[in-house]
Design a protein around this motif. Structure first.
Motif, mmCIF file in Angstrom:
data_model
loop_
_atom_site.group_PDB
_atom_site.id
_atom_site.type_symbol
_atom_site.label_atom_id
_atom_site.label_comp_id
_atom_site.label_asym_id
_atom_site.label_seq_id
_atom_site.Cartn_x
_atom_site.Cartn_y
_atom_site.Cartn_z
ATOM 1 N N ILE A 129 1.023 -1.421 -0.298
ATOM 2 C CA ILE A 129 -0.194 -0.149 -0.124
ATOM 3 C C ILE A 129 1.338 1.792 -0.541
ATOM 4 O O ILE A 129 1.629 2.014 0.861
ATOM 5 N N GLU A 130 1.749 1.552 -1.174
ATOM 6 C CA GLU A 130 2.107 2.859 -1.379
ATOM 7 C C GLU A 130 1.891 3.765 -0.683
ATOM 8 O O GLU A 130 0.380 4.696 -0.756
ATOM 9 N N GLY A 131 2.589 5.031 0.274
ATOM 10 C CA GLY A 131 2.198 5.476 0.957
ATOM 11 C C GLY A 131 1.235 5.604 2.417
ATOM 12 O O GLY A 131 1.133 6.085 3.184
ATOM 13 N N TYR A 132 1.063 4.433 2.761
ATOM 14 C CA TYR A 132 0.584 3.451 4.419
ATOM 15 C C TYR A 132 1.477 3.420 5.410
ATOM 16 O O TYR A 132 2.237 2.390 5.757
ATOM 17 N N TYR A 133 1.863 4.543 5.712
ATOM 18 C CA TYR A 133 2.439 3.743 7.376
ATOM 19 C C TYR A 133 1.960 3.421 8.625
ATOM 20 O O TYR A 133 0.525 3.926 8.835
ATOM 21 N N ALA A 134 1.760 2.505 9.339
ATOM 22 C CA ALA A 134 1.344 1.931 10.357
ATOM 23 C C ALA A 134 1.930 2.690 11.531
ATOM 24 O O ALA A 134 2.868 2.600 11.928
ATOM 25 N N PHE A 135 0.947 2.686 12.534
ATOM 26 C CA PHE A 135 1.039 3.259 14.243
ATOM 27 C C PHE A 135 -0.313 2.826 14.727
ATOM 28 O O PHE A 135 -0.652 3.845 15.236
ATOM 29 N N PHE A 136 0.267 1.471 15.418
ATOM 30 C CA PHE A 136 -1.231 1.042 15.806
ATOM 31 C C PHE A 136 -0.666 -0.215 16.561
ATOM 32 O O PHE A 136 0.759 -0.958 16.719
ATOM 33 N N GLY A 137 -1.707 -0.610 17.404
ATOM 34 C CA GLY A 137 -1.707 -1.870 18.669
ATOM 35 C C GLY A 137 -1.392 -2.513 19.212
ATOM 36 O O GLY A 137 -0.965 -2.737 20.158
ATOM 37 N N GLY A 138 -0.697 -0.872 20.172
ATOM 38 C CA GLY A 138 0.244 -1.235 21.336
ATOM 39 C C GLY A 138 -0.567 -0.476 22.547
ATOM 40 O O GLY A 138 0.431 -0.605 23.630
ATOM 41 N N SER A 139 -1.515 -0.726 22.509
ATOM 42 C CA SER A 139 -1.903 -0.187 23.393
ATOM 43 C C SER A 139 -1.701 1.394 24.656
ATOM 44 O O SER A 139 -0.685 1.806 23.373
ATOM 45 N N GLY A 140 -1.682 0.995 26.040
ATOM 46 C CA GLY A 140 -1.054 2.057 26.208
ATOM 47 C C GLY A 140 0.533 1.822 26.266
ATOM 48 O O GLY A 140 1.699 3.243 26.540
ATOM 49 N N HIS A 141 1.438 0.687 25.944
ATOM 50 C CA HIS A 141 2.746 0.597 25.528
ATOM 51 C C HIS A 141 2.961 1.821 24.813
ATOM 52 O O HIS A 141 3.983 2.230 24.407
ATOM 53 N N GLY A 142 1.671 1.186 23.360
ATOM 54 C CA GLY A 142 2.363 2.554 21.806
ATOM 55 C C GLY A 142 1.991 3.690 22.578
ATOM 56 O O GLY A 142 2.560 4.711 22.126
ATOM 57 N N PHE A 143 1.372 4.170 23.797
ATOM 58 C CA PHE A 143 1.011 5.190 23.666
ATOM 59 C C PHE A 143 1.857 6.030 24.258
ATOM 60 O O PHE A 143 2.662 6.948 24.217
ATOM 61 N N LYS A 144 3.016 4.812 25.405
ATOM 62 C CA LYS A 144 3.985 5.327 26.365
ATOM 63 C C LYS A 144 5.072 5.577 25.093
ATOM 64 O O LYS A 144 6.121 6.929 25.394
ATOM 65 N N LEU A 145 5.278 5.038 24.156
ATOM 66 C CA LEU A 145 5.934 4.948 23.268
ATOM 67 C C LEU A 145 6.069 5.954 22.146
ATOM 68 O O LEU A 145 6.532 5.989 21.595
ATOM 69 N N GLY A 146 4.747 6.334 22.345
ATOM 70 C CA GLY A 146 4.460 7.540 20.731
ATOM 71 C C GLY A 146 5.562 8.807 20.615
ATOM 72 O O GLY A 146 5.655 8.714 19.480
ATOM 73 N N PRO A 147 5.776 9.442 21.608
ATOM 74 C CA PRO A 147 6.759 10.508 20.723
ATOM 75 C C PRO A 147 8.051 10.444 19.807
ATOM 76 O O PRO A 147 8.338 10.435 19.265
ATOM 77 N N PRO A 148 8.862 8.554 21.228
ATOM 78 C CA PRO A 148 9.896 8.828 20.078
ATOM 79 C C PRO A 148 10.034 7.784 19.084
ATOM 80 O O PRO A 148 9.987 7.987 17.980
ATOM 81 N N ILE A 149 8.666 7.211 19.128
ATOM 82 C CA ILE A 149 8.392 6.573 17.436
ATOM 83 C C ILE A 149 7.727 7.670 16.551
ATOM 84 O O ILE A 149 7.766 6.987 15.392
ATOM 85 N N GLY A 150 7.255 7.975 17.193
ATOM 86 C CA GLY A 150 6.591 9.356 16.036
ATOM 87 C C GLY A 150 7.474 9.720 14.844
ATOM 88 O O GLY A 150 7.830 10.369 13.920
ATOM 89 N N GLU A 151 8.515 10.327 15.817
ATOM 90 C CA GLU A 151 9.571 11.273 15.080
ATOM 91 C C GLU A 151 10.311 10.368 14.773
ATOM 92 O O GLU A 151 10.773 10.562 12.971
ATOM 93 N N ALA A 152 10.540 9.318 14.851
ATOM 94 C CA ALA A 152 11.359 8.059 13.749
ATOM 95 C C ALA A 152 10.492 8.037 12.464
ATOM 96 O O ALA A 152 11.007 7.548 11.766
ATOM 97 N N LEU A 153 9.052 7.706 12.832
ATOM 98 C CA LEU A 153 7.954 7.853 12.139
ATOM 99 C C LEU A 153 7.984 8.077 10.572
ATOM 100 O O LEU A 153 8.109 8.713 9.832
ATOM 101 N N ALA A 154 8.381 9.837 11.416
ATOM 102 C CA ALA A 154 8.132 10.663 10.788
ATOM 103 C C ALA A 154 9.852 10.800 9.746
ATOM 104 O O ALA A 154 9.716 11.216 8.974
ATOM 105 N N ASP A 155 10.781 10.938 10.262
ATOM 106 C CA ASP A 155 11.840 10.209 9.557
ATOM 107 C C ASP A 155 11.653 10.026 8.396
ATOM 108 O O ASP A 155 11.969 10.155 7.387
ATOM 109 N N VAL A 156 11.360 8.139 8.692
ATOM 110 C CA VAL A 156 11.249 7.444 7.190
ATOM 111 C C VAL A 156 10.148 7.806 6.809
ATOM 112 O O VAL A 156 10.097 7.613 5.727
#
Length: 178
Positions: free
Chosen positions: A117-144
């Motif tokens: 799926i061209e242009g589709y980037y995911a960040f889901f499925g982590g519940s509270g764990h994903g919420f806590k990791l949101g800032p660094p993962i969001g920054e890294a995903l933005a770089d990607v």
């Protein structure tokens, strides 16, 4: 166009609410990994209690999810609470509720470009764990997304890790405690 496979399960997150007459109002959030429950204060005279990790994955249909707390689940939540803090068995039960959160089979978020799926980037499925990791993962995903090399390697979280037979594992066992 084919839709991507759904890798995250929707699971009910049940909670029981009990009155405490104020004696736990200054309590921290408590997680008891031995008995697999947690509690946290809620206002001046209540606590919220839930099942701790690791939890059984209990998929639910988000369009047909009961937000009430059934008696069997209430008992599963309160049994370890009363074992750990017997005085709370005398506290008044004020109610309970169930909510939905998303988790994956390895309890870690799915992050990265979705194959096919061209242009589709995911960040889901982590519940509270994903919420806590949101800032660094969001920054890294933005770089990607911007074509830059991220400061952290997101490849362990890639959407295809289950198909590749490479779910994330932890030295502390199953769940999001690691």
């Amino acid at each position: 166009m084919a839709w991507p496979r759904v890798l995250a399960a929707l699971e009910p997150g049940e909670r029981s609410v009990r009155g405490t007459a104020g004696w736990l109002r200054r309590s921290p959030v408590v997680s008891d990994p031995g008995l697999r429950f947690y509690l946290r204060p809620c206002g001046e005279d209540r606590i919220i209690v839930g099942l701790g990790a690791p939890k059984d994955i209990e998929p639910v249909d988000p369009d047909d999810c009961d937000s009430g707390l059934d008696p069997g689940t209430r008992e599963r939540i309160e049994r370890p609470l009363f074992e750990r803090i017997p005085a709370l068995a005398n506290a008044r039960h004020l109610g309970g509720y169930a909510s939905i959160y998303t988790i994956t089979d390895d309890w870690h978020p799915i992050v990265g470009p979705e194959p096919g799926i061209e242009g589709y980037y995911a960040f889901f499925g982590g519940s509270g764990h994903g919420f806590k990791l949101g800032p660094p993962i969001g920054e890294a995903l933005a770089d990607v997304i911007c074509g830059e090399t991220p400061a952290i390697d997101l490849s362990p979280f890639r959407p295809g890790r289950f198909i590749d037979g490479e779910p994330l594992t932890s030295a502390w066992g199953e769940g999001n405690r690691g």
